[in-house]
Design a protein around this motif. Structure first.
Motif, PDB file in Angstrom:
ATOM      1  N   UNK A 275       1.065  -1.321  -0.379  1.00 30.05           N
ATOM      2  CA  UNK A 275      -0.242   0.010  -0.223  1.00 30.05           C
ATOM      3  C   UNK A 275       0.931   0.975   0.267  1.00 30.05           C
ATOM      4  N   UNK A 276       1.870   1.925   1.391  1.00 28.43           N
ATOM      5  CA  UNK A 276       2.754   2.494   1.133  1.00 28.43           C
ATOM      6  C   UNK A 276       3.284   2.633  -0.678  1.00 28.43           C
ATOM      7  N   UNK A 277       3.845   1.770  -1.530  1.00 26.11           N
ATOM      8  CA  UNK A 277       4.438   1.819  -2.501  1.00 26.11           C
ATOM      9  C   UNK A 277       4.159   2.751  -3.163  1.00 26.11           C
ATOM     10  N   UNK A 278       2.449   2.599  -3.150  1.00 26.06           N
ATOM     11  CA  UNK A 278       2.025   3.515  -4.529  1.00 26.06           C
ATOM     12  C   UNK A 278       1.638   5.161  -4.097  1.00 26.06           C
ATOM     13  N   UNK A 281      -1.505   8.014  -3.719  1.00 26.19           N
ATOM     14  CA  UNK A 281      -3.111   8.371  -4.533  1.00 26.19           C
ATOM     15  C   UNK A 281      -3.463   7.053  -4.709  1.00 26.19           C
ATOM     16  N   UNK A 282      -3.564   6.379  -2.828  1.00 28.36           N
ATOM     17  CA  UNK A 282      -3.949   5.371  -2.917  1.00 28.36           C
ATOM     18  C   UNK A 282      -4.317   5.088  -1.263  1.00 28.36           C
ATOM     19  N   UNK A 283      -5.542   4.845  -0.820  1.00 31.03           N
ATOM     20  CA  UNK A 283      -6.082   5.723   0.324  1.00 31.03           C
ATOM     21  C   UNK A 283      -6.737   4.476   0.584  1.00 31.03           C
ATOM     22  N   UNK A 284      -6.829   3.848   2.309  1.00 28.97           N
ATOM     23  CA  UNK A 284      -7.237   3.017   3.012  1.00 28.97           C
ATOM     24  C   UNK A 284      -8.777   3.870   3.367  1.00 28.97           C
ATOM     25  N   UNK A 285     -10.005   3.291   2.466  1.00 26.41           N
ATOM     26  CA  UNK A 285     -10.492   3.622   3.586  1.00 26.41           C
ATOM     27  C   UNK A 285     -11.705   2.916   4.613  1.00 26.41           C
ATOM     28  N   UNK A 286     -10.968   1.499   4.772  1.00 27.75           N
ATOM     29  CA  UNK A 286     -11.838   0.440   5.553  1.00 27.75           C
ATOM     30  C   UNK A 286     -10.482  -0.748   5.686  1.00 27.75           C
ATOM     31  N   UNK A 287     -10.722  -1.681   6.352  1.00 25.00           N
ATOM     32  CA  UNK A 287     -10.904  -1.162   7.997  1.00 25.00           C
ATOM     33  C   UNK A 287      -9.887  -0.051   8.366  1.00 25.00           C
ATOM     34  N   UNK A 288     -10.375   0.594   9.712  1.00 23.06           N
ATOM     35  CA  UNK A 288      -9.237   1.855   9.987  1.00 23.06           C
ATOM     36  C   UNK A 288      -8.412   1.475  10.811  1.00 23.06           C
ATOM     37  N   UNK A 289      -8.299  -0.370  10.996  1.00 24.39           N
ATOM     38  CA  UNK A 289      -7.177  -0.391  11.739  1.00 24.39           C
ATOM     39  C   UNK A 289      -6.181  -0.897  10.964  1.00 24.39           C
ATOM     40  N   UNK A 290      -6.503  -0.429   9.513  1.00 21.84           N
ATOM     41  CA  UNK A 290      -5.376  -0.968   8.165  1.00 21.84           C
ATOM     42  C   UNK A 290      -5.024   0.068   8.415  1.00 21.84           C
ATOM     43  N   UNK A 291      -5.492   0.897   8.310  1.00 19.51           N
ATOM     44  CA  UNK A 291      -5.188   2.589   7.624  1.00 19.51           C
ATOM     45  C   UNK A 291      -4.902   3.380   8.962  1.00 19.51           C
ATOM     46  N   UNK A 292      -4.662   3.045   9.930  1.00 15.63           N
ATOM     47  CA  UNK A 292      -3.794   3.158  11.391  1.00 15.63           C
ATOM     48  C   UNK A 292      -2.561   2.368  10.523  1.00 15.63           C
ATOM     49  N   UNK A 293      -2.533   0.718  10.549  1.00 15.49           N
ATOM     50  CA  UNK A 293      -1.329   0.845  10.574  1.00 15.49           C
ATOM     51  C   UNK A 293      -0.465   0.980   8.997  1.00 15.49           C
ATOM     52  N   UNK A 294      -0.816   1.567   8.516  1.00 14.47           N
ATOM     53  CA  UNK A 294      -0.350   2.014   6.968  1.00 14.47           C
ATOM     54  C   UNK A 294       0.038   3.746   7.223  1.00 14.47           C
ATOM     55  N   UNK A 295      -0.976   4.210   8.603  1.00 16.74           N
ATOM     56  CA  UNK A 295      -0.342   5.786   8.938  1.00 16.74           C
ATOM     57  C   UNK A 295       0.629   5.424   9.776  1.00 16.74           C
ATOM     58  N   UNK A 296       0.418   4.974  10.353  1.00 17.98           N
ATOM     59  CA  UNK A 296       2.082   4.321  11.422  1.00 17.98           C
ATOM     60  C   UNK A 296       3.473   3.835  10.827  1.00 17.98           C
TER      61      UNK A 296
END
Length: 307
Positions: A275-278, A281-296
Protein backbone atom coordinates in the motif's frame (compact mmCIF):
# COMPACT_ATOMS: atom_id res chain seq x y z
CA UNK A 1 -9.19 -40.97 -13.12
CA UNK A 2 -8.29 -44.30 -14.69
CA UNK A 3 -7.94 -42.87 -18.19
CA UNK A 4 -6.03 -39.84 -16.92
CA UNK A 5 -3.50 -42.24 -15.39
CA UNK A 6 -3.29 -44.24 -18.62
CA UNK A 7 -2.58 -41.06 -20.60
CA UNK A 8 0.01 -40.11 -18.00
CA UNK A 9 1.66 -43.53 -18.35
CA UNK A 10 1.76 -43.13 -22.14
CA UNK A 11 3.48 -39.74 -21.97
CA UNK A 12 5.90 -41.01 -19.32
CA UNK A 13 6.87 -43.89 -21.60
CA UNK A 14 7.20 -41.58 -24.61
CA UNK A 15 9.60 -39.43 -22.60
CA UNK A 16 11.66 -42.18 -20.94
CA UNK A 17 10.94 -45.27 -23.10
CA UNK A 18 11.56 -47.52 -20.08
CA UNK A 19 10.18 -47.28 -16.57
CA UNK A 20 9.43 -49.64 -13.69
CA UNK A 21 5.93 -50.53 -12.52
CA UNK A 22 6.88 -49.42 -9.02
CA UNK A 23 7.94 -46.00 -10.27
CA UNK A 24 4.64 -45.55 -12.13
CA UNK A 25 2.68 -46.75 -9.10
CA UNK A 26 4.43 -44.21 -6.89
CA UNK A 27 3.97 -41.42 -9.40
CA UNK A 28 0.22 -41.94 -9.83
CA UNK A 29 -0.62 -43.15 -6.33
CA UNK A 30 -1.99 -46.55 -7.31
CA UNK A 31 -0.90 -50.16 -6.76
CA UNK A 32 1.59 -52.00 -8.96
CA UNK A 33 -1.20 -54.44 -9.79
CA UNK A 34 -3.31 -51.54 -11.12
CA UNK A 35 -0.39 -50.36 -13.28
CA UNK A 36 -0.10 -53.77 -14.93
CA UNK A 37 -3.85 -53.81 -15.49
CA UNK A 38 -3.68 -50.43 -17.22
CA UNK A 39 -0.74 -51.61 -19.34
CA UNK A 40 -2.78 -54.63 -20.45
CA UNK A 41 -5.64 -52.36 -21.54
CA UNK A 42 -3.26 -50.06 -23.41
CA UNK A 43 -1.68 -53.02 -25.18
CA UNK A 44 -5.10 -54.28 -26.25
CA UNK A 45 -5.79 -50.79 -27.62
CA UNK A 46 -2.80 -51.20 -29.95
CA UNK A 47 -0.03 -49.34 -28.11
CA UNK A 48 3.23 -51.35 -28.50
CA UNK A 49 4.17 -51.78 -24.84
CA UNK A 50 6.32 -54.68 -23.61
CA UNK A 51 6.90 -55.86 -20.06
CA UNK A 52 10.12 -57.60 -19.01
CA UNK A 53 10.51 -59.17 -15.57
CA UNK A 54 13.65 -59.37 -13.47
CA UNK A 55 16.26 -56.95 -12.17
CA UNK A 56 16.95 -55.54 -15.64
CA UNK A 57 13.32 -55.54 -16.61
CA UNK A 58 10.73 -52.83 -16.78
CA UNK A 59 7.94 -51.49 -18.94
CA UNK A 60 8.99 -50.49 -22.46
CA UNK A 61 7.47 -48.73 -25.43
CA UNK A 62 8.78 -49.07 -28.97
CA UNK A 63 11.13 -46.28 -30.10
CA UNK A 64 9.21 -46.21 -33.36
CA UNK A 65 5.92 -45.44 -31.67
CA UNK A 66 4.37 -42.01 -32.20
CA UNK A 67 1.07 -40.62 -31.08
CA UNK A 68 -1.73 -41.54 -33.51
CA UNK A 69 -2.16 -39.04 -36.33
CA UNK A 70 -4.97 -36.66 -35.55
CA UNK A 71 -4.93 -37.45 -31.82
CA UNK A 72 -4.78 -33.74 -31.04
CA UNK A 73 -5.79 -30.64 -32.97
CA UNK A 74 -3.35 -27.92 -34.00
CA UNK A 75 -4.54 -25.79 -31.07
CA UNK A 76 -4.16 -28.67 -28.59
CA UNK A 77 -0.62 -29.35 -29.77
CA UNK A 78 0.18 -25.67 -29.42
CA UNK A 79 -1.21 -25.38 -25.89
CA UNK A 80 0.52 -28.59 -24.77
CA UNK A 81 3.85 -27.35 -26.10
CA UNK A 82 3.34 -23.93 -24.55
CA UNK A 83 2.72 -25.48 -21.14
CA UNK A 84 5.72 -27.81 -21.39
CA UNK A 85 8.04 -25.07 -22.66
CA UNK A 86 6.88 -22.74 -19.89
CA UNK A 87 7.72 -25.17 -17.12
CA UNK A 88 10.95 -26.16 -18.78
CA UNK A 89 12.01 -22.51 -18.54
CA UNK A 90 12.00 -23.01 -14.78
CA UNK A 91 12.95 -26.66 -14.29
CA UNK A 92 15.38 -27.31 -17.17
CA UNK A 93 14.50 -30.99 -16.90
CA UNK A 94 16.14 -33.27 -19.51
CA UNK A 95 13.18 -35.66 -19.44
CA UNK A 96 10.76 -32.79 -20.02
CA UNK A 97 13.03 -31.53 -22.79
CA UNK A 98 12.88 -35.00 -24.37
CA UNK A 99 9.09 -34.97 -24.19
CA UNK A 100 9.04 -31.52 -25.82
CA UNK A 101 11.26 -32.77 -28.64
CA UNK A 102 9.02 -35.79 -29.22
CA UNK A 103 5.85 -33.72 -29.23
CA UNK A 104 7.51 -31.20 -31.55
CA UNK A 105 8.45 -34.04 -33.91
CA UNK A 106 4.84 -35.24 -33.84
CA UNK A 107 3.69 -31.74 -34.78
CA UNK A 108 6.06 -31.69 -37.76
CA UNK A 109 4.94 -35.14 -38.87
CA UNK A 110 1.34 -33.91 -39.00
CA UNK A 111 2.48 -30.78 -40.89
CA UNK A 112 0.99 -28.34 -38.40
CA UNK A 113 2.32 -24.83 -38.79
CA UNK A 114 2.53 -23.64 -35.19
CA UNK A 115 5.13 -21.70 -33.26
CA UNK A 116 7.35 -23.86 -31.10
CA UNK A 117 8.74 -20.87 -29.22
CA UNK A 118 5.83 -20.79 -26.80
CA UNK A 119 3.15 -18.16 -26.26
CA UNK A 120 3.58 -18.06 -22.48
CA UNK A 121 6.68 -17.44 -20.42
CA UNK A 122 6.65 -17.84 -16.65
CA UNK A 123 9.65 -16.59 -14.68
CA UNK A 124 9.12 -16.94 -10.94
CA UNK A 125 12.54 -15.71 -9.92
CA UNK A 126 13.46 -12.25 -8.70
CA UNK A 127 14.74 -9.55 -11.04
CA UNK A 128 18.41 -10.05 -11.84
CA UNK A 129 18.76 -13.35 -10.01
CA UNK A 130 20.78 -14.82 -12.92
CA UNK A 131 18.60 -17.95 -12.99
CA UNK A 132 19.50 -18.90 -9.41
CA UNK A 133 15.84 -19.52 -8.65
CA UNK A 134 15.52 -21.79 -11.69
CA UNK A 135 18.59 -23.72 -10.59
CA UNK A 136 17.07 -24.17 -7.15
CA UNK A 137 13.87 -25.52 -8.70
CA UNK A 138 15.85 -27.91 -10.90
CA UNK A 139 17.78 -29.19 -7.88
CA UNK A 140 14.55 -29.83 -5.97
CA UNK A 141 13.02 -31.59 -8.96
CA UNK A 142 16.06 -33.89 -9.28
CA UNK A 143 15.94 -34.65 -5.56
CA UNK A 144 12.27 -35.62 -5.85
CA UNK A 145 13.04 -37.83 -8.83
CA UNK A 146 16.01 -39.48 -7.09
CA UNK A 147 14.31 -39.60 -3.68
CA UNK A 148 17.20 -37.82 -2.05
CA UNK A 149 17.13 -36.40 1.48
CA UNK A 150 17.88 -32.66 1.56
CA UNK A 151 19.18 -30.30 4.21
CA UNK A 152 17.62 -26.88 3.72
CA UNK A 153 18.34 -23.54 5.36
CA UNK A 154 14.86 -22.03 5.68
CA UNK A 155 13.31 -18.73 6.76
CA UNK A 156 9.72 -19.10 7.96
CA UNK A 157 7.07 -16.37 7.80
CA UNK A 158 7.99 -15.15 11.27
CA UNK A 159 11.53 -14.47 10.14
CA UNK A 160 12.97 -17.40 12.09
CA UNK A 161 15.83 -19.18 10.36
CA UNK A 162 16.54 -22.86 10.92
CA UNK A 163 17.91 -25.90 9.19
CA UNK A 164 15.57 -28.71 8.23
CA UNK A 165 16.13 -32.24 7.03
CA UNK A 166 13.38 -32.94 4.50
CA UNK A 167 12.20 -35.67 2.15
CA UNK A 168 10.95 -33.84 -0.99
CA UNK A 169 7.93 -35.45 -2.68
CA UNK A 170 6.33 -32.86 -4.98
CA UNK A 171 6.73 -29.37 -6.44
CA UNK A 172 3.59 -27.26 -6.15
CA UNK A 173 2.90 -24.11 -8.19
CA UNK A 174 0.02 -22.08 -6.77
CA UNK A 175 -0.94 -18.41 -7.00
CA UNK A 176 2.30 -17.57 -8.84
CA UNK A 177 4.43 -19.09 -6.08
CA UNK A 178 6.49 -22.30 -6.05
CA UNK A 179 6.37 -24.62 -3.03
CA UNK A 180 7.97 -27.98 -2.29
CA UNK A 181 5.78 -30.52 -0.52
CA UNK A 182 8.18 -32.43 1.73
CA UNK A 183 8.23 -34.59 4.83
CA UNK A 184 9.96 -32.57 7.55
CA UNK A 185 11.94 -34.67 10.03
CA UNK A 186 11.89 -31.87 12.59
CA UNK A 187 8.07 -31.65 12.55
CA UNK A 188 7.60 -35.37 11.84
CA UNK A 189 4.98 -34.45 9.24
CA UNK A 190 4.51 -33.20 5.70
CA UNK A 191 4.90 -29.47 5.17
CA UNK A 192 4.71 -27.00 2.28
CA UNK A 193 7.92 -24.98 2.04
CA UNK A 194 7.97 -21.81 -0.04
CA UNK A 195 10.90 -22.20 -2.45
CA UNK A 196 11.63 -18.48 -2.31
CA UNK A 197 12.29 -18.78 1.45
CA UNK A 198 14.90 -21.53 1.06
CA UNK A 199 18.31 -19.89 1.46
CA UNK A 200 20.39 -22.92 0.56
CA UNK A 201 20.04 -26.63 -0.21
CA UNK A 202 22.50 -29.42 0.53
CA UNK A 203 22.13 -32.82 -1.13
CA UNK A 204 22.98 -35.45 1.47
CA UNK A 205 23.26 -38.39 -0.95
CA UNK A 206 21.01 -40.26 1.49
CA UNK A 207 17.91 -41.70 -0.17
CA UNK A 208 14.45 -42.38 1.21
CA UNK A 209 11.37 -44.44 0.49
CA UNK A 210 8.45 -42.36 -0.69
CA UNK A 211 5.68 -41.91 1.87
CA UNK A 212 2.27 -42.56 0.33
CA UNK A 213 0.00 -39.53 0.11
CA UNK A 214 -2.98 -38.45 -1.92
CA UNK A 215 -3.85 -35.14 -3.52
CA UNK A 216 -6.34 -34.56 -0.70
CA UNK A 217 -3.45 -34.62 1.80
CA UNK A 218 -1.80 -31.60 0.17
CA UNK A 219 -3.12 -28.31 1.60
CA UNK A 220 -3.64 -26.75 -1.83
CA UNK A 221 -6.03 -24.20 -0.30
CA UNK A 222 -3.56 -23.40 2.46
CA UNK A 223 -3.83 -19.66 1.91
CA UNK A 224 -7.50 -19.75 2.92
CA UNK A 225 -6.55 -20.58 6.51
CA UNK A 226 -4.15 -17.65 6.67
CA UNK A 227 -5.35 -14.33 8.07
CA UNK A 228 -7.29 -12.32 5.52
CA UNK A 229 -8.77 -8.84 5.63
CA UNK A 230 -11.74 -7.20 3.92
CA UNK A 231 -10.50 -3.83 2.68
CA UNK A 232 -11.91 -0.84 0.83
CA UNK A 233 -9.64 1.53 -1.09
CA UNK A 234 -10.05 4.87 -2.83
CA UNK A 235 -7.86 4.97 -5.91
CA UNK A 236 -6.56 8.11 -7.59
CA UNK A 237 -6.48 8.09 -11.43
CA UNK A 238 -2.66 8.16 -11.54
CA UNK A 239 -2.46 4.89 -9.56
CA UNK A 240 -5.28 3.13 -11.40
CA UNK A 241 -2.95 1.00 -13.59
CA UNK A 242 -1.21 -0.38 -10.50
CA UNK A 243 -4.54 -1.05 -8.76
CA UNK A 244 -5.88 -2.91 -11.80
CA UNK A 245 -2.85 -5.20 -11.82
CA UNK A 246 -2.75 -5.80 -8.07
CA UNK A 247 -6.43 -5.99 -7.17
CA UNK A 248 -7.89 -7.08 -10.50
CA UNK A 249 -9.71 -4.77 -12.87
CA UNK A 250 -12.98 -6.59 -12.15
CA UNK A 251 -12.84 -5.46 -8.51
CA UNK A 252 -12.59 -1.74 -9.30
CA UNK A 253 -15.66 0.42 -9.79
CA UNK A 254 -16.12 4.05 -10.75
CA UNK A 255 -18.50 6.23 -8.77
CA UNK A 256 -18.98 9.98 -9.24
CA UNK A 257 -15.69 10.29 -11.04
CA UNK A 258 -13.76 8.44 -8.33
CA UNK A 259 -12.45 4.87 -8.25
CA UNK A 260 -13.03 2.38 -5.42
CA UNK A 261 -12.20 -1.25 -4.73
CA UNK A 262 -13.62 -3.73 -2.21
CA UNK A 263 -11.39 -6.76 -1.94
CA UNK A 264 -10.29 -9.58 0.36
CA UNK A 265 -6.51 -9.69 0.77
CA UNK A 266 -4.03 -11.81 2.73
CA UNK A 267 -3.10 -9.84 5.82
CA UNK A 268 0.59 -10.72 5.76
CA UNK A 269 3.87 -8.88 6.22
CA UNK A 270 3.75 -7.46 2.68
CA UNK A 271 0.32 -5.79 2.75
CA UNK A 272 1.21 -2.47 4.38
CA UNK A 273 4.40 -2.19 2.34
CA UNK A 274 2.51 -2.72 -0.90
CA UNK A 275 0.00 0.00 0.00
CA UNK A 276 2.79 2.42 0.92
CA UNK A 277 4.61 1.71 -2.34
CA UNK A 278 1.78 3.39 -4.24
CA UNK A 279 2.12 6.64 -2.34
CA UNK A 280 -0.63 9.16 -1.75
CA UNK A 281 -2.67 8.01 -4.71
CA UNK A 282 -3.97 4.98 -2.84
CA UNK A 283 -6.01 5.46 0.35
CA UNK A 284 -7.37 2.88 2.80
CA UNK A 285 -11.00 3.64 3.65
CA UNK A 286 -11.60 0.54 5.78
CA UNK A 287 -10.91 -1.14 8.05
CA UNK A 288 -9.65 1.67 10.23
CA UNK A 289 -7.13 -0.70 11.83
CA UNK A 290 -5.40 -1.15 8.47
CA UNK A 291 -5.45 2.60 7.82
CA UNK A 292 -3.80 3.18 11.21
CA UNK A 293 -1.10 0.61 10.45
CA UNK A 294 -0.32 2.35 7.16
CA UNK A 295 -0.20 5.77 8.87
CA UNK A 296 2.06 4.43 11.63
CA UNK A 297 4.48 2.86 9.17
CA UNK A 298 4.49 6.00 7.01
CA UNK A 299 5.32 8.07 10.11
CA UNK A 300 8.24 5.78 10.94
CA UNK A 301 9.57 6.16 7.40
CA UNK A 302 9.28 9.95 7.57
CA UNK A 303 11.05 10.03 10.93
CA UNK A 304 13.90 7.89 9.61
CA UNK A 305 14.61 10.60 7.00
CA UNK A 306 14.30 13.47 9.48
CA UNK A 307 17.55 12.70 11.30
Amino acid sequence: MKYQIMIGILFTLLAKRKVSAGELAGKYGVSVRSIYRYIDEMTIAGIPIDVARGSQGGIFISDAYKLPKGMMTKEEYGKALDAMLTFNEQLKDPVLRSAIDKLSAQVKSEKFDISLSGNILVDCGTWGDERKFSEKLALLERAIQNREVLEIDYNNRSGERNKRSVLPHLLVYKQNIWYVYAYCKMRDAFRLFKVGRIRSIICTEETFERIPFSREDIPLSFWVSEKVIEARFEIMPETLPFAEEWLGIENIREQDGKFFADVQLPDDETLVGTILSVGSGFRVLSPLSLAERVKSEAKKIAESYAS
